[in-house]
Design a protein around this motif. Structure first.
Motif, PDB file in Angstrom:
ATOM      1  N   HIS A   6       0.850  -1.194   0.000  1.00  0.00           N
ATOM      2  CA  HIS A   6       0.000   0.000   0.000  1.00  0.00           C
ATOM      3  C   HIS A   6       0.881   1.238   0.000  1.00  0.00           C
ATOM      4  O   HIS A   6       1.564   1.541   0.986  1.00  0.00           O
ATOM      5  N   VAL A  36      -2.192   2.906  -4.584  1.00  0.00           N
ATOM      6  CA  VAL A  36      -3.595   2.855  -4.170  1.00  0.00           C
ATOM      7  C   VAL A  36      -4.320   4.160  -4.479  1.00  0.00           C
ATOM      8  O   VAL A  36      -3.835   5.254  -4.189  1.00  0.00           O
ATOM      9  N   GLU A  91      -8.719   2.601  -1.884  1.00  0.00           N
ATOM     10  CA  GLU A  91      -9.087   2.250  -0.545  1.00  0.00           C
ATOM     11  C   GLU A  91     -10.451   2.819  -0.207  1.00  0.00           C
ATOM     12  O   GLU A  91     -10.821   3.890  -0.657  1.00  0.00           O
ATOM     13  N   HIS A 152      -5.904  -2.241   5.829  1.00  0.00           N
ATOM     14  CA  HIS A 152      -4.605  -1.599   5.596  1.00  0.00           C
ATOM     15  C   HIS A 152      -4.221  -0.684   6.763  1.00  0.00           C
ATOM     16  O   HIS A 152      -5.080  -0.179   7.484  1.00  0.00           O
ATOM     17  N   GLU A 200       3.392  -2.779   4.589  1.00  0.00           N
ATOM     18  CA  GLU A 200       3.167  -1.614   3.727  1.00  0.00           C
ATOM     19  C   GLU A 200       3.897  -0.401   4.270  1.00  0.00           C
ATOM     20  O   GLU A 200       4.356  -0.379   5.423  1.00  0.00           O
TER      21      GLU A 200
END
Length: 257
Positions: A6, A36, A91, A152, A200
Motif C-alpha cells: 500500500h 492505491v 481504498e 490496511h 506496507e
C-alpha cells in the motif's frame, strides 16, 4: 524479497522523484508495490504509474475522507476495475477521526465499494479509523467475506484483528509498528497468523524508524519487515518471503515480474 502492499506513488512528493524511488526499491529488495487510489479524479495518475512500471499495480476507489468529489457507483468501479493493472477495489472504509457530523454518506460509499468488489471479483483495501464497530458491521451486512481483502495500515485492537481475520481479510502493518508507543500494534503484529500478514509503507506518510519524520517511500517497507521479524522471532528473509506470498495470493490478478 519484500512487497509494499500500500503506497501512493502518484502523490506529488513521490512522483517528482519517481526514478529515484524505483531505484531505491530495487536497492532495498522491494520487488513490487501497489499504488492505491484515493479518488476518481486522480485515478488516471494511479493507473499511469502502474502502466509505466511492470512491478507496480493499481487499485481504484475513493477514500472515506474525501468530500465533494465524484461519488462512485458500483457500475463505474467495476468498469474501471476491468483494467489488467487494477488488482483491488479501494481504498475504502470509514474514518470518524477527521470528519464529524452525519457521516451516513461514508457508510453508503463503503457499501458501494464492497458491492463493486464482489461484482468485479477483486479484493478490498479497507481503511478504518475510530470506526471499527461500524466498519465490521457493514462488512458483515454486505458479505465482504465473499471477496476478502486487507485491513490496511492496521492500528486497531487484537479483537478487531481477529474479527477481520474471521471475515477472510488480511492484516497489513505499516511503519507505525516501529514507533516506541505502538505497544498494542506490536502485540497484533506478533499474533496475526503469518499466512495472513502483509506489510506496507502508506507512503509518503508514516515513515518508519530510522526515517521517522521524513517523506516515506516503498523502499522503507524493508524496515517494517525487520521490525515485525524481530517481534516474531523469525528471520527477515522468512518474514519477507511469507508476506510476498500472501500479497500474490490475495491480489491474485497481480502477476509477479
Amino acid at each position: 524479497m519484500f512487497v509494499d502492499s500500500h503506497c501512493h506513488l502518484n502523490f506529488s512528493d513521490l512522483v517528482a522523484r519517481e526514478a529515484e524511488v524505483m531505484v531505491n526499491m530495487q536497492a532495498h529488495q522491494v520487488t513490487h508495490a501497489l499504488c492505491v487510489s484515493v479518488n476518481l479524479e486522480d485515478y488516471p495518475q494511479v493507473l499511469a504509474v502502474a502502466e509505466r512500471h511492470a512491478n507496480v499495480f493499481a487499485s481504484v476507489g475513493v477514500h472515506p475522507d474525501y468530500e465533494n468529489i465524484t461519488e462512485p457507483d458500483v457500475a463505474r468501479l467495476v468498469e474501471l476495475a476491468i483494467h489488467p493493472r487494477v488488482v483491488a477495489i479501494g481504498e475504502t472504509g470509514l474514518d470518524y477521526f477527521r470528519l464529524t457530523g452525519d457521516l451516513e454518506w461514508q457508510r453508503e460509499r463503503f457499501r458501494t465499494h464492497i458491492r463493486a468488489a464482489i461484482a468485479a471479483g477483486k479484493p478490498l483495501i479497507i481503511h478504518t479509523r475510530s470506526a471499527a464497530e461500524d466498519t465490521l458491521r457493514i462488512m458483515r451486512e454486505e458479505g465482504a467475506d465473499r471477496i476478502g481483502g486487507v485491513m490496511h495500515c492496521f492500528t486497531e485492537s487484537q479483537e478487531v484483528a481477529e474479527a477481520a481475520l474471521a471475515l477472510n481479510f488480511y492484516i497489513s502493518i505499516s511503519g507505525i509498528v516501529t514507533f516506541k508507543n505502538a505497544v498494542a500494534l506490536k502485540e497484533v503484529a506478533k499474533t496475526v497468523p503469518l499466512d495472513r500478514l502483509l506489510i506496507e509503507t502508506d507512503s509518503p506518510y508514516l515513515a518508519p524508524v530510522p526515517h521517522r519524520g521524513k517523506t516515506n517511500e516503498p523502499a522503507w517497507v524493508s524496515h517494517v519487515a525487520a521490525a515485525i521479524a524481530e517481534l516474531r522471532g523469525v528471520s527477515v528473509e522468512e518474514l519477507g518471503s511469507a508476506t510476498t506470498r500472501n500479497f500474490f495470493r490475495l491480489f491474485e490478478t497481480a502477476q509477479p515480474v
